[in-house]
Scaffold this motif. Sequence first.
Motif, PDB file in Angstrom:
ATOM      1  N   GLY A   1       1.699  -5.235  -6.006  1.00  0.00           N
ATOM      2  CA  GLY A   1       2.199  -4.800  -7.304  1.00  0.00           C
ATOM      3  C   GLY A   1       3.292  -3.764  -7.172  1.00  0.00           C
ATOM      4  N   VAL A   2       3.109  -2.619  -7.859  1.00  0.00           N
ATOM      5  CA  VAL A   2       4.131  -1.580  -7.877  1.00  0.00           C
ATOM      6  C   VAL A   2       4.011  -0.620  -6.695  1.00  0.00           C
ATOM      7  CG1 VAL A   2       4.335  -1.679 -10.388  1.00  0.00           C
ATOM      8  CG2 VAL A   2       2.698  -0.093  -9.337  1.00  0.00           C
ATOM      9  N   SER A   3       3.070  -0.862  -5.802  1.00  0.00           N
ATOM     10  CA  SER A   3       2.878   0.046  -4.679  1.00  0.00           C
ATOM     11  C   SER A   3       4.059  -0.015  -3.716  1.00  0.00           C
ATOM     12  CB  SER A   3       1.603  -0.301  -3.916  1.00  0.00           C
ATOM     13  OG  SER A   3       1.472   0.507  -2.772  1.00  0.00           O
ATOM     14  N   PRO A   4       4.683   1.144  -3.398  1.00  0.00           N
ATOM     15  CA  PRO A   4       5.757   1.131  -2.391  1.00  0.00           C
ATOM     16  C   PRO A   4       5.156   1.018  -0.996  1.00  0.00           C
ATOM     17  CG  PRO A   4       5.364   3.363  -3.141  1.00  0.00           C
ATOM     18  CD  PRO A   4       4.473   2.478  -3.973  1.00  0.00           C
ATOM     19  N   GLY A   5       5.962   0.623  -0.044  1.00  0.00           N
ATOM     20  CA  GLY A   5       5.494   0.487   1.323  1.00  0.00           C
ATOM     21  C   GLY A   5       6.140  -0.699   2.006  1.00  0.00           C
ATOM     22  N   VAL A   6       5.824  -0.848   3.306  1.00  0.00           N
ATOM     23  CA  VAL A   6       6.387  -1.936   4.099  1.00  0.00           C
ATOM     24  C   VAL A   6       5.233  -2.751   4.665  1.00  0.00           C
ATOM     25  CG1 VAL A   6       7.799  -2.544   6.082  1.00  0.00           C
ATOM     26  CG2 VAL A   6       8.397  -0.534   4.695  1.00  0.00           C
ATOM     27  N   ALA A   7       5.167  -4.015   4.284  1.00  0.00           N
ATOM     28  CA  ALA A   7       4.098  -4.882   4.779  1.00  0.00           C
ATOM     29  C   ALA A   7       4.095  -4.925   6.300  1.00  0.00           C
ATOM     30  CB  ALA A   7       4.251  -6.285   4.202  1.00  0.00           C
ATOM     31  N   GLY A   8       2.929  -4.681   6.893  1.00  0.00           N
ATOM     32  CA  GLY A   8       2.794  -4.692   8.342  1.00  0.00           C
ATOM     33  C   GLY A   8       3.017  -3.351   9.004  1.00  0.00           C
ATOM     34  N   ALA A   9       3.506  -2.356   8.245  1.00  0.00           N
ATOM     35  CA  ALA A   9       3.712  -1.021   8.805  1.00  0.00           C
ATOM     36  C   ALA A   9       2.373  -0.290   8.923  1.00  0.00           C
ATOM     37  CB  ALA A   9       4.684  -0.227   7.934  1.00  0.00           C
ATOM     38  N   PRO A  10       2.270   0.676   9.829  1.00  0.00           N
ATOM     39  CA  PRO A  10       0.995   1.399   9.969  1.00  0.00           C
ATOM     40  C   PRO A  10       0.696   2.265   8.754  1.00  0.00           C
ATOM     41  CG  PRO A  10       2.695   2.417  11.316  1.00  0.00           C
ATOM     42  CD  PRO A  10       3.277   1.131  10.794  1.00  0.00           C
ATOM     43  N   ALA A  11      -0.584   2.472   8.521  1.00  0.00           N
ATOM     44  CA  ALA A  11      -1.045   3.395   7.481  1.00  0.00           C
ATOM     45  C   ALA A  11      -2.085   4.301   8.121  1.00  0.00           C
ATOM     46  CB  ALA A  11      -1.647   2.637   6.298  1.00  0.00           C
ATOM     47  N   SER A  12      -1.655   5.503   8.497  1.00  0.00           N
ATOM     48  CA  SER A  12      -2.520   6.452   9.185  1.00  0.00           C
ATOM     49  C   SER A  12      -2.629   7.729   8.358  1.00  0.00           C
ATOM     50  CB  SER A  12      -1.974   6.756  10.581  1.00  0.00           C
ATOM     51  OG  SER A  12      -2.776   7.691  11.244  1.00  0.00           O
ATOM     52  N   VAL A  13      -3.820   7.961   7.773  1.00  0.00           N
ATOM     53  CA  VAL A  13      -4.031   9.125   6.916  1.00  0.00           C
ATOM     54  C   VAL A  13      -4.935  10.112   7.649  1.00  0.00           C
ATOM     55  CG1 VAL A  13      -4.828   9.961   4.683  1.00  0.00           C
ATOM     56  CG2 VAL A  13      -3.833   7.672   4.869  1.00  0.00           C
TER      57      VAL A  13
END
Length: 257
Positions: free
Chosen positions: A62-74
Amino acid sequence: MTIKITPRALAIALAIPAFAVAAPAAAQSDDFEPEGGFYVSVQAGVTSPSDETFTGVQDPQGVSPGVAGAPASVEVEYDEDFVGTVAVGYRIPKRIFGLFQPSVEVEYSYAEADVSGGSFNGGNQIFGGSSEVNTFSINYQSDIRWSENQRIIPFWGGGVGLADVEPGVAYFPDNGVATAPTFAVTRSDRGFSLQSNVGLQFVLTDNIELQGRVRYQRVTGLDFERTFVGGGASAFNADLEGNFETVSFLAGVRYRF
């Protein structure tokens, strides 16, 4: 100043004084059968969660920004906060190896964890919020007994169970533009809980004992979501995996029937 407590510090904190108290056992061992029976206990104290990193792969919807396949480390940093427990158990009227009196119990515990900081993919963000942990466990406790009239009783033990971890982590870029959370770690999940304890009991009467303990708890197999919440949205960005680990100092009372 925030002081983080490691599992190594846990072992040192109460193991040394507890077993120092137990040292007279060899010289004072009596031939007796300790009393057993049911009991209830209530304890409260301070918990100090370790900083944790939840990892995944971005899949913005949807409206979520980001890059498909990129890491998500919180990476989430926690402050000390409140923990409380209530338990119902049974003390077995036997000594094992002439020294250890076992107990089994069912326990519920509740803990809060204030978020003090963090980062997403090593960036510079402003973090806040608070997470909650509800745990149901079956515990084993072994009292160290060497005298029928013993007033200070060291103990050790542990437990297994299920913990429900509900994250309340929100953050936004520290760029001077955003003033409200743009992303959040959401969706509570249950994981396997493993804990260990060491402490002292102080016998006041035939029915009432005071307790102090240090507890290490680790909850594994947690799955959360990174969600875009900017402008009132609620759009999925990534699944996150991780654990929850904490050391707690607790004190309370046990009433034996």
